[in-house]
Design a protein around this motif. Structure first.
Motif, PDB file in Angstrom:
ATOM      1  N   VAL A  16     -60.655  62.497  24.101  1.00 28.91           N
ATOM      2  CA  VAL A  16     -61.868  63.112  23.541  1.00 28.91           C
ATOM      3  C   VAL A  16     -62.224  64.370  24.324  1.00 28.91           C
ATOM      4  O   VAL A  16     -62.540  65.415  23.742  1.00 28.91           O
ATOM      5  CB  VAL A  16     -63.041  62.103  23.530  1.00 28.91           C
ATOM      6  N   THR A  17     -62.170  64.292  25.638  1.00 31.88           N
ATOM      7  CA  THR A  17     -62.475  65.449  26.485  1.00 31.88           C
ATOM      8  C   THR A  17     -61.501  66.588  26.222  1.00 31.88           C
ATOM      9  O   THR A  17     -61.906  67.745  26.101  1.00 31.88           O
ATOM     10  CB  THR A  17     -62.436  65.042  27.972  1.00 31.88           C
ATOM     11  N   ASP A  18     -60.222  66.270  26.117  1.00 35.55           N
ATOM     12  CA  ASP A  18     -59.209  67.302  25.866  1.00 35.55           C
ATOM     13  C   ASP A  18     -59.427  67.986  24.517  1.00 35.55           C
ATOM     14  O   ASP A  18     -59.246  69.187  24.378  1.00 35.55           O
ATOM     15  CB  ASP A  18     -57.797  66.705  25.909  1.00 35.55           C
ATOM     16  N   ARG A  19     -59.840  67.218  23.548  1.00 36.67           N
ATOM     17  CA  ARG A  19     -59.979  67.758  22.193  1.00 36.67           C
ATOM     18  C   ARG A  19     -61.311  68.461  21.961  1.00 36.67           C
ATOM     19  O   ARG A  19     -61.379  69.494  21.310  1.00 36.67           O
ATOM     20  CB  ARG A  19     -59.799  66.642  21.172  1.00 36.67           C
ATOM     21  N   PHE A  20     -62.406  67.865  22.490  1.00 34.40           N
ATOM     22  CA  PHE A  20     -63.744  68.372  22.165  1.00 34.40           C
ATOM     23  C   PHE A  20     -64.507  68.955  23.344  1.00 34.40           C
ATOM     24  O   PHE A  20     -65.579  69.512  23.165  1.00 34.40           O
ATOM     25  CB  PHE A  20     -64.586  67.263  21.532  1.00 34.40           C
TER      26      PHE A  20
END
Length: 169
Positions: A16-20
């Protein structure tokens, strides 16, 4: 198959952190049921199962979120939501409310120095009839929970406290 071990949840948060980008709000939901009666023949087995399924995943999500949030330059918020099939009893303390309230207060004290606030919500359904028998939270209650989440997020001084979301009779 649901997998709630710490490594899997850390991997999920990293994705989630990598994407958003940064995670700064977590709605952490306790979906436990009431603890068994103390003198029931299977009370120990039932209690262990409830704690293993409900409490462990709830705790792990809170822990992993705090680990990701602690390095953010801005304030973050964990909102603990106490759901159970017993939320329709307005004046009876439930296991969900008790556990979530205790964890909310403890986490708020522990995480305050890391710029992470923790609040909690307990839905209480005061309606005579249930709109959707197959769900724990009906649509009017979902709206009320969303309003309470918004209040907690916007109110910088809300920390370590619980809100009771109610929909009228």
């Amino acid at each position: 198959m649901q997998c709630y071990d710490e490594a899997s949840i850390q991997s999920l948060f990293q994705q989630v952190t990598d994407r958003f980008g940064a995670i700064n709000i977590l709605l952490n939901t306790w979906t436990g049921t009431e603890i068994p009666h103390l003198l029931s023949p299977t009370s120990i087995t039932d209690f262990n199962l409830i704690m293993q399924k409900s409490a462990a995943s709830f705790f792990i999500f809170g822990k992993v979120a705090a680990e990701f949030m602690q390095y953010q330059p801005h304030q973050s918020v964990i909102i603990n939501l106490a759901l159970s099939h017993e939320n329709h009893h307005p004046h009876t303390p439930t296991t969900s409310k008790t556990v979530v309230s205790g964890l909310t207060q403890n986490w708020a004290n522990e995480l305050a120095s890391l710029n992470i606030r923790v609040g909690g919500i307990v839905p209480i359904n005061l309606q005579d009839k249930h709109h959707e028998q197959h769900t724990i939270v009906n649509v009017p209650m979902q709206d009320e929970i969303a309003r309470n989440v918004e209040y907690i997020v916007r109110n910088d001084s809300f920390n370590g406290r619980m809100l009771e979301s109610e929909i009228g009779v």
